[in-house]
Design a protein around this motif. Structure first.
Motif, PDB file in Angstrom:
ATOM      1  N   THR A 156      -6.638   9.251  11.830  1.00 23.65           N
ATOM      2  CA  THR A 156      -6.246   8.585  10.507  1.00 23.65           C
ATOM      3  C   THR A 156      -5.001   8.851  10.148  1.00 23.65           C
ATOM      4  O   THR A 156      -4.571   8.195   8.879  1.00 23.65           O
ATOM      5  N   GLU A 157      -4.324   9.794  10.469  1.00 21.39           N
ATOM      6  CA  GLU A 157      -2.940  10.042  10.041  1.00 21.39           C
ATOM      7  C   GLU A 157      -1.900   9.713  11.015  1.00 21.39           C
ATOM      8  O   GLU A 157      -0.613   9.979  10.689  1.00 21.39           O
ATOM      9  N   LEU A 158      -2.200   8.749  12.136  1.00 20.60           N
ATOM     10  CA  LEU A 158      -1.243   8.278  13.009  1.00 20.60           C
ATOM     11  C   LEU A 158      -0.294   7.115  12.008  1.00 20.60           C
ATOM     12  O   LEU A 158      -1.028   6.468  11.383  1.00 20.60           O
ATOM     13  N   GLN A 159       0.978   7.485  12.374  1.00 20.79           N
ATOM     14  CA  GLN A 159       1.967   6.625  11.681  1.00 20.79           C
ATOM     15  C   GLN A 159       2.703   5.768  12.841  1.00 20.79           C
ATOM     16  O   GLN A 159       2.872   4.596  12.438  1.00 20.79           O
ATOM     17  N   PHE A 160       2.721   6.159  14.227  1.00 19.09           N
ATOM     18  CA  PHE A 160       3.482   5.403  14.939  1.00 19.09           C
ATOM     19  C   PHE A 160       2.562   5.481  16.161  1.00 19.09           C
ATOM     20  O   PHE A 160       2.114   6.712  16.873  1.00 19.09           O
ATOM     21  N   LEU A 178      -7.303   3.019  10.920  1.00 17.40           N
ATOM     22  CA  LEU A 178      -5.771   3.701  11.006  1.00 17.40           C
ATOM     23  C   LEU A 178      -5.144   3.156   9.773  1.00 17.40           C
ATOM     24  O   LEU A 178      -3.905   2.520  10.188  1.00 17.40           O
ATOM     25  N   VAL A 179      -5.387   3.647   8.557  1.00 21.42           N
ATOM     26  CA  VAL A 179      -4.667   2.920   7.783  1.00 21.42           C
ATOM     27  C   VAL A 179      -3.337   3.410   7.419  1.00 21.42           C
ATOM     28  O   VAL A 179      -2.308   2.883   6.595  1.00 21.42           O
ATOM     29  N   MET A 180      -2.681   4.512   7.977  1.00 19.06           N
ATOM     30  CA  MET A 180      -1.365   5.243   7.654  1.00 19.06           C
ATOM     31  C   MET A 180      -0.322   4.583   8.901  1.00 19.06           C
ATOM     32  O   MET A 180       0.762   4.929   8.622  1.00 19.06           O
ATOM     33  N   GLY A 199      -6.242  -6.701   9.370  1.00 16.97           N
ATOM     34  CA  GLY A 199      -5.336  -6.700   8.113  1.00 16.97           C
ATOM     35  C   GLY A 199      -5.267  -5.613   7.026  1.00 16.97           C
ATOM     36  O   GLY A 199      -4.501  -5.383   6.186  1.00 16.97           O
ATOM     37  N   PHE A 200      -6.194  -4.753   7.240  1.00 17.74           N
ATOM     38  CA  PHE A 200      -6.515  -3.643   6.321  1.00 17.74           C
ATOM     39  C   PHE A 200      -5.314  -2.567   6.630  1.00 17.74           C
ATOM     40  O   PHE A 200      -5.102  -1.622   5.545  1.00 17.74           O
ATOM     41  N   MET A 201      -4.550  -2.847   7.695  1.00 17.41           N
ATOM     42  CA  MET A 201      -3.604  -1.753   7.977  1.00 17.41           C
ATOM     43  C   MET A 201      -2.196  -2.105   7.270  1.00 17.41           C
ATOM     44  O   MET A 201      -1.373  -2.710   7.883  1.00 17.41           O
ATOM     45  N   VAL A 202      -2.196  -1.863   5.830  1.00 14.31           N
ATOM     46  CA  VAL A 202      -1.355  -2.686   5.005  1.00 14.31           C
ATOM     47  C   VAL A 202      -0.051  -1.798   5.109  1.00 14.31           C
ATOM     48  O   VAL A 202       0.824  -2.273   4.260  1.00 14.31           O
TER      49      VAL A 202
END
Length: 607
Positions: A156-160, A178-180, A199-202
């Protein structure tokens, strides 16, 4: 895969015959020196080593009890043995190897924040990968993954996240956990659909779904309100959702699909570039033109468009318009009102109202012809003037507007000067784009110095400028400079310091040669110098521009084309029409850049 094959030469070739390394051979890469570096820095780079397995010694690097190469006597207090000073492994690069399996022991490295597994032979991932909760960057591209394990979505901390060029057939709905994520690349897979809830991956700012088999895009994608770039090229899409809520979207790539109509962009005020080439679009509705005030590039090539609306004039910041290979039989006169338009492509249409010599004359000639036709209208108030009134008349923007768009736009206002206070506000708003085009400026405002260090784009076209101040050389971040339609005869040598410049427009001026400073702009990719009085081509100077891909020298006074120009093989677009030379013949010019360059190379004298 094509991209994979391009990267293959980067791998270290040990023998002319491929050799799959044994575990013992792989372990040899973890030397005592490597162990010391890893313990000190927390970083391990094993890229391009021909590894077939993950060396087992990786998992004992921090286990000093099992490391027989170290002296553990009570008198040994060297830094290498001070276990409390060890930095946990946080960076692991295993890219460009032949690893087919990731061991379960990968879970030992719970402090990993960056893991690069690009270009290997992985067919699956262990469920233990879900333990790496601190991962922020993960690259799995160019493998053979067919699915991602359920535990993968606990990262859940993935950014890329890059999983491009694999064999994924579906993505679990839990990807929304994966919201981050800020960047997501799932291109070049076998996806036929995307899960609802994506779409929750804002926090996503960049998404790439290109080269899959998608037939639709989930409607909730519009909830990605931070999205700046969306690539959905090369799919099987027929319809797209309305993008109105995506107010930060700037770049949309949707070429090579089955799209039949343009989606609704009402609210997408930030969008700059739209690409819909190679689809089945039949019309451009007026509302499309009315809702895109900052659109600079519109690519609609290879569609079925039969007519352009008069409202096309409302795209008043349009710089490039590609209508190649459509079904147009006429162009609206209002197209001539697009004061920023530098390039219009209309080849492959059946235009009946514009002579072929006008079309061959290029963008400037076409727009001039349309404006002349507008002036010849019999009605006292032609329809085009109505659309001019609809185009917003800008006053000096306030600091809030500039901060929102990072743009200082005072174009089309008949200005002869710009107050310094405007630039002070622009500095506080951290403006990066400045548009002073279509005014009556005879000198560059001194206040521009205030924001020179921040500017990435500067538009000065259609003024009365004949010289530039040396202080422009301090615009070290400048990537786009438009000086078209002015009175320039030369440019100051101080501009040679603009090493980041990628696009330079000096069309429709009074240059008799390309300015010397241009040849030192080493990152230049696009150079538009058409409609001047240039008499010769400096091949030696142009040869210094290793990244130059587009060169437009049409409508000048060139009477000789050096054959050595053909050696500039990096050129993808070369325009030479409208000059006085006899060789190459017009028939050669008509066949495109590759033919021209090949023809010129064949004429280079042999020693």
């Amino acid at each position: 895969m094509e991209k994979h094959s391009q990267l293959t030469p980067r791998r270290k070739i040990v023998n002319p015959v491929f050799h799959l390394q044994t575990k013992q051979e792989d372990d040899k890469y973890i030397t005592n020196g490597i162990v010391k570096i890893v313990r000190r820095t927390g970083q391990l780079n094993l890229a391009n080593r021909g590894l077939a397995h993950l060396p087992e010694k990786i998992f004992t690097m921090y286990n000093i009890e099992k490391n027989t190469t170290v002296d553990y006597s009570i008198n040994d207090v060297s830094e290498d043995n001070q276990w409390w000073t060890f930095t946990p492994l946080n960076y692991l690069d295993l890219s460009y190897n032949t690893i087919s399996e990731l061991p379960k022991q990968i879970s030992n490295f719970e402090d990993l924040s960056v893991l690069n597994l690009q270009d290997n032979c992985l067919t699956s991932l262990p469920t233990e990968i879900g333990v790496l909760k601190k991962l922020t960057k993960l690259n799995l591209s160019h493998n053979k993954l067919q699915r991602l394990p359920k535990d993968f979505y606990k990262l859940t901390e993935l950014q890329f996240l890059t999983v491009s060029n694999n064999e994924l057939q579906n993505v679990d709905k839990d990807i929304s956990n994966l919201v981050m994520l800020q960047v997501l690349d799932l291109s070049n897979n076998l996806l036929t659909s995307l899960p609802s809830g994506i779409g929750f991956m804002v926090r996503l700012t960049e998404v790439n779904f290109s080269n899959n088999k998608l037939t639709e895009i989930p409607p909730d994608i519009v909830n990605m309100r931070a999205l700046v770039k969306l690539d959905i090229t090369h799919n099987n899409l027929k319809f797209l959702p309305n993008f109105g809520e995506m107010r930060k979207l700037q770049f949309l790539y949707a070429q090579h699909n089955d799209i039949e109509e343009l989606p609704n962009f009402d609210g997408c005020e930030s969008i700059k570039e739209i690409y819909f080439g190679n689809n089945y679009i039949k019309e451009i509705i007026p509302e499309f033109c009315e809702t895109l005030p900052h659109l600079a590039v519109l690519d609609l090539r290879d569609n079925k468009i039969e007519k352009l609306p008069d409202e096309i004039a409302m795209l008043h910041h349009l710089i490039r318009l590609d209508l190649t290979n459509n079904d147009l039989i006429a162009l609206p006169n209002t197209l001539g009102l697009l004061t920023h338009l530098q390039n219009i492509q209309i080849e492959g249409n059946k235009l009946k109202q514009i002579r072929s010599d006008i079309i061959k004359g290029g963008t400037f000639r076409i727009l001039k012809h349309l404006r002349e036709k507008m002036d010849e209208e019999n009605s006292p108030r032609c329809k085009a003037e109505v659309f001019v009134e609809k185009i917003p008349i800008y006053t000096f923007p306030d600091r809030y507007a500039m901060r929102n768009s990072r743009m200082l736009n005072v174009s089309v206002q008949n200005l002869v000067a710009v107050p310094e206070s405007i630039f002070l506000d622009a500095k506080k708003a951290e403006v990066t784009v400045v548009d002073l085009s279509v005014n009556k400026l005879s000198t560059i405002p001194e206040g521009l110095q205030i924001i020179a260090n921040n500017i990435t784009e500067l538009k000065l076209s259609k003024n009365q400028l004949s010289c530039l101040p040396d202080f422009l050389s301090s615009c070290r971040r400048l990537q786009y400079l438009d000086l078209g339609n002015n009175l320039f005869e030369d440019l100051p040598n101080a501009l040679r310091t603009l090493r980041e410049l990628k696009e330079l427009v000096i069309s429709n001026n009074r240059f008799s040669k390309l300015p010397d400073c241009v040849y030192d702009m080493e990152n230049l990719e696009i150079l538009l110098a058409d409609s001047n009085s240039i008499t010769e081509i400096n091949v030696e100077g142009l040869g210094k521009l290793k990244r130059l891909a587009t060169l437009n020298l049409s409508n000048n006074s060139i009477n000789y084309v050096p054959p050595e120009l053909g050696n500039l093989k990096q050129l993808r677009s070369l325009e030479l029409k409208g000059n006085s030379f006899r060789i190459p013949r017009y028939a050669i010019l008509e066949q495109g850049t590759e033919t021209i360059l090949s023809y010129l190379r064949d004429r280079i004298p042999s020693n």
